[in-house]
Design a protein around this motif. Structure first.
Motif, PDB file in Angstrom:
ATOM      1  N   GLU A 163      -0.869   0.187 -12.339  1.00 11.03           N
ATOM      2  CA  GLU A 163      -0.266   1.372 -11.877  1.00 11.03           C
ATOM      3  C   GLU A 163       1.351   1.264 -12.623  1.00 11.03           C
ATOM      4  N   ASP A 173       0.830  -1.250   0.040  1.00  5.85           N
ATOM      5  CA  ASP A 173       0.164   0.006  -0.050  1.00  5.85           C
ATOM      6  C   ASP A 173       0.904   1.205  -0.094  1.00  5.85           C
ATOM      7  N   ASN A 214      -7.219   3.636 -20.028  1.00  2.00           N
ATOM      8  CA  ASN A 214      -5.779   4.138 -20.136  1.00  2.00           C
ATOM      9  C   ASN A 214      -5.167   3.400 -21.192  1.00  2.00           C
ATOM     10  N   ASN A 267     -10.529   1.326 -15.423  1.00  2.00           N
ATOM     11  CA  ASN A 267      -9.423   2.026 -15.394  1.00  2.00           C
ATOM     12  C   ASN A 267      -8.366   1.576 -16.297  1.00  2.00           C
ATOM     13  N   ARG A 297      -5.602  -6.418  -6.203  1.00  2.54           N
ATOM     14  CA  ARG A 297      -4.453  -5.732  -5.724  1.00  2.54           C
ATOM     15  C   ARG A 297      -3.324  -6.015  -6.788  1.00  2.54           C
ATOM     16  N   ILE A 301       1.106   2.645 -16.110  1.00  2.00           N
ATOM     17  CA  ILE A 301       1.159   4.175 -15.920  1.00  2.00           C
ATOM     18  C   ILE A 301       2.401   4.772 -15.870  1.00  2.00           C
ATOM     19  N   ALA A 307       1.661   7.046  -6.480  1.00  2.00           N
ATOM     20  CA  ALA A 307       0.503   7.712  -6.880  1.00  2.00           C
ATOM     21  C   ALA A 307       1.222   9.284  -6.655  1.00  2.00           C
ATOM     22  N   VAL A 308       1.875   9.664  -5.597  1.00  2.00           N
ATOM     23  CA  VAL A 308       2.292  10.822  -5.457  1.00  2.00           C
ATOM     24  C   VAL A 308       3.333  11.284  -6.494  1.00  2.00           C
ATOM     25  N   PHE A 359      -6.250   5.119 -24.188  1.00  2.00           N
ATOM     26  CA  PHE A 359      -5.383   6.421 -24.424  1.00  2.00           C
ATOM     27  C   PHE A 359      -4.251   6.250 -25.129  1.00  2.00           C
ATOM     28  N   TYR A 371       2.400   1.819  -3.299  1.00  2.00           N
ATOM     29  CA  TYR A 371       1.081   2.305  -4.375  1.00  2.00           C
ATOM     30  C   TYR A 371       0.796   3.811  -3.945  1.00  2.00           C
ATOM     31  N   GLY A 372       0.983   4.270  -2.761  1.00  2.00           N
ATOM     32  CA  GLY A 372       0.569   5.578  -2.407  1.00  2.00           C
ATOM     33  C   GLY A 372       1.654   6.259  -2.918  1.00  2.00           C
ATOM     34  N   VAL A 430       4.372   4.607 -19.035  1.00  2.00           N
ATOM     35  CA  VAL A 430       3.767   5.729 -20.188  1.00  2.00           C
ATOM     36  C   VAL A 430       4.633   6.862 -19.559  1.00  2.00           C
ATOM     37  N   ASN A 455       3.404  10.189  -9.411  1.00  2.00           N
ATOM     38  CA  ASN A 455       2.703  10.607 -10.533  1.00  2.00           C
ATOM     39  C   ASN A 455       2.044  11.763 -10.640  1.00  2.00           C
ATOM     40  N   GLU A 456       1.491  12.307  -9.416  1.00  2.00           N
ATOM     41  CA  GLU A 456       0.962  13.722  -9.327  1.00  2.00           C
ATOM     42  C   GLU A 456       2.153  14.666  -9.489  1.00  2.00           C
ATOM     43  N   ILE A 511      -4.555  -4.186 -10.028  1.00  2.00           N
ATOM     44  CA  ILE A 511      -4.145  -2.690  -9.977  1.00  2.00           C
ATOM     45  C   ILE A 511      -2.881  -2.473  -9.996  1.00  2.00           C
TER      46      ILE A 511
END
Lengths: 364, 143
Positions: free
Chosen positions: B63, B14, B105, B101, B56, B66, B21-22, B108, B17-18, B69, B24-25, B59
Motif C-alpha cells: 500500500e 485497519d 504493481n 498484488n 498485514r 502504491i 484506499a479511499v 507496471f 488502510y481503509g 507511485v 487512492n480512489e 500488505i
C-alpha cells in the motif's frame, strides 16, 4: 366509548329504550341489533310509528383493537354498511363476513406537505413544508399534531423545521398538544403508542428495532439475539418467545412485517419516541446488544477476502444499520466502555470497506 | 504515534488502510501517502516487537508503494514493492502467486520506468505461478 355503551346509546337514540330507565347492556345490544337488521324510518316523533321504508345506516367500529369482540356486535343484515378501523391486522379476519379490507398506507411526501399546509393554514415556503413532511414520514397524526402546533404558536415552516431538527426540541414537540387532533384521537406522538404497556419481551424487541435502520430490519439480525447466550435483559430467548413478542408488536401496528423477506419496518417517529423513554443505562444495554447482533450478522472478516464482491453484496443490507448505530452512539450513548467503542470502531471500519468495494481500483 | 493496546492498534492499522484506499480512489495522493506511512510504521513496530512477519506487514509495504507511485516516486515504489514481495515469501503459508498484488504493481512500475524486459519477466513468472495454482484465465482475484 365501549361497544356495549355505544349500543346502549343506539337503542335510546332510536327510541327503542327509555333513557330515563336503567339499561341492561345485553338487552340494549339485542334491541339495537334487531333494529339494524330490520331498520325502519320513523314517520313522526310519536313512538312506535314507523313506516314501510328501510332506513339506511352506517355503523362505525373505530379503533377496534380487540377484533374478537366484534362478532357479538355484528348485525346480520345487508341493510347498512359497517366500517371497522383498527391497528390490528387480524381485524379484517373477524368477523368472517368482512368483504373488503384496506391497509391504509402512509401518505406520500407531496400529500403530506399538502395536508400540513392545509391544516396549519400556512401556504408560504412550500419547499420547506415538503422537508417537514418527509421528516414526519407520512404519518397523519404527526402531520395533524405538528400543523396544530405551527398554527397555534404562529410559526413559519422554517422556524418549525429548525426546532424539529433539534433532538430535544423534537421530543418536546411530540409531547405537546396545542388544540391538535380531535378529542377522540388516542393521544399525541409521545403517548399514542402506549409503549409502556408492553410486556418485557415485546418492549425489548421494539427497543432493539428503535436503534436500527427503520426501513429494513432483517430478522436474522434479531434472531442472533435469540440464538446467543442472553446478553440483554428481557430479550426473547427462544423462537416461541420471539415470535410471540413480534406478534404483539404487529398486532399493535408498532412494526410491520414482510413475511417473504423476513424483514421488519418501524416508523422513525416511533423510534424517536421509544429512544426518548429509555434511561441512559438502558440505551447503553440496548446499543451494546444491537452492536453485537449486527456484528455477528456481518460475520468474520478474512483479510484476504476483503475484496470479495459477493460478500460485499451480502453485507450491503446491513450497512444502513451501521450508520444508525453510529448515530445512536454519538447522540445517546454516554456510558462508553472500551470494548463497545472498539467493537463499534471495527464495525464502522468494515462498513467503510463495504462502501468502497464497488469502485474500481487501478492498483491492487 | 499511539499504540493503545493490541486490539486498538490492529483496528487503527485497519482504519489507516481503509482511509488510504479511499484516498487512492479519490486521487488524494497526499492523504494516501500519510495513511500508508502510518500503516507501515505501525506494522513495522509490531514486527520489531514480535519478530514474526505477517500478511498485514506485506500488505502495508504494498500500500505504501502504491502511494509512492501516486506521488511520482517510482524508484521508491520499486523498493517498497520489493519489500512487500519479500515479506510475502517469508510467510510460513506462502504459496507462489500469493504475492500477486505487489508483483503486478511492480511490473507496471517497471514498465513505466522503461524497464520493459524486467516488467515482462515479472508478469510472465507471475502468470506461470497463477496458472499452476488456478488454471488458465483464472477468476480467483477480486471475486
Amino acid at each position: 366509548m365501549t361497544y356495549s355503551a355505544g349500543f346502549c346509546k343506539i337503542a335510546t337514540s332510536l327510541g327503542l329504550e327509555d333513557d330515563s330507565e336503567p339499561q341492561n347492556p345485553v338487552i340494549s345490544r339485542g334491541l339495537a341489533k334487531g333494529w339494524l337488521e330490520n331498520p325502519r324510518k320513523a314517520l313522526s316523533e310519536e313512538p312506535g310509528l314507523v313506516g314501510q321504508n328501510d332506513a339506511n345506516w352506517l355503523l362505525v367500529f373505530d379503533n377496534a383493537d380487540k377484533p374478537d369482540v366484534l362478532q357479538d356486535y355484528w348485525p346480520i343484515s345487508s341493510n347498512g354498511s359497517i366500517l371497522v378501523t383498527s391497528r390490528d391486522p387480524r381485524s379484517k379476519l373477524v368477523p368472517s363476513v368482512i368483504t373488503n379490507d384496506i391497509q391504509v398506507p402512509l401518505l406520500e411526501d407531496e400529500e403530506s406537505a399538502s395536508m400540513l399546509r392545509s391544516l396549519s393554514r400556512v401556504n408560504k415556503e412550500p419547499e420547506i413544508s415538503l422537508e417537514i413532511a418527509k421528516k414526519l414520514g407520512g404519518l397523519p397524526l404527526a402531520i395533524a399534531q405538528m400543523a396544530a402546533i405551527i398554527q397555534h404558536q404562529y410559526m413559519s415552516f422554517t422556524e418549525f423545521l429548525e426546532r424539529y431538527t433539534d433532538d430535544e426540541d423534537r421530543q418536546e414537540l411530540h409531547a405537546l398538544e396545542a388544540g391538535g387532533p380531535h378529542q377522540n384521537a388516542r393521544g399525541n406522538l409521545s403517548t399514542i403508542w402506549l409503549v409502556e404497556q408492553l410486556e418485557p419481551f415485546p418492549r425489548t424487541l421494539l427497543e432493539m428495532c428503535a436503534v436500527l435502520d427503520p426501513d429494513c430490519i432483517q430478522e436474522r439480525i434479531l434472531l442472533k439475539g435469540v440464538a446467543k447466550e442472553p446478553i440483554l435483559e428481557a430479550f426473547p430467548t427462544s423462537m416461541n418467545a420471539y415470535v410471540a413478542a413480534r406478534a404483539e408488536l404487529i398486532k399493535r401496528s408498532l412494526v410491520s412485517r414482510n413475511e417473504e423477506k423476513r424483514e421488519l419496518w418501524v416508523h422513525r417517529i416511533l423510534q424517536d419516541s421509544v429512544v426518548s423513554k429509555m434511561s441512559d443505562a438502558r440505551i447503553q444495554d440496548i446499543f451494546s446488544a444491537a452492536l453485537s447482533f449486527v456484528s455477528d450478522a456481518w460475520g468474520p472478516v478474512d483479510l484476504t477476502k476483503r475484496h470479495d464482491i459477493v460478500l460485499s453484496k451480502a453485507r450491503a443490507g446491513l450497512y444502513p444499520h451501521t450508520l444508525s448505530l453510529k448515530t445512536i452512539y454519538e447522540k445517546h450513548v454516554f456510558l462508553r466502555d472500551r470494548e463497545t467503542s472498539l467493537q463499534l470502531g471495527a464495525l464502522m471500519n468494515e462498513a467503510g470497506w463495504c462502501g468502497l468495494l464497488n469502485s474500481y481500483r487501478p492498483f491492487y | 504515534m499511539q499504540f493503545p493496546g493490541e486490539k486498538a492498534t490492529e483496528l487503527l492499522c485497519d482504519v489507516h488502510y481503509g482511509l488510504a484506499a479511499v484516498a487512492n480512489e479519490t486521487n488524494d495522493k497526499g492523504a494516501c501517502l500519510r495513511h500508508t506511512q502510518q500503516l507501515l510504521e505501525m506494522r513495522l513496530k509490531i514486527y520489531d516487537e514480535s519478530e514474526v512477519p505477517d500478511l498485514r506487514l506485506a500488505i502495508a509495504h504494498n500500500e505504501y508503494a502504491i502511494a509512492l507511485v501516486m506521488n511520482g516516486d517510482f524508484e521508491g515504489a520499486v523498493t517498497a514493492f520489493t519489500h512487500s514481495i519479500d515479506v510475502f515469501r517469508s510467510l510460513a503459508d506462502y504459496w507462489p502467486g500469493m504475492d500477486t498484488n505487489p508483483r503486478t504493481n511492480l511490473g507496471f512500475v517497471l514498465w513505466n520506468l522503461g524497464k520493459v524486459e524486467e516488467a515482462y519477466d515479472m508478469f510472465y513468472t507471475l502468470l506461470v505461478d497463477r496458472e499452476a495454482r488456478f488454471g488458465v484465465m483464472d477468476k480467483e482475484s477480486f471475486r
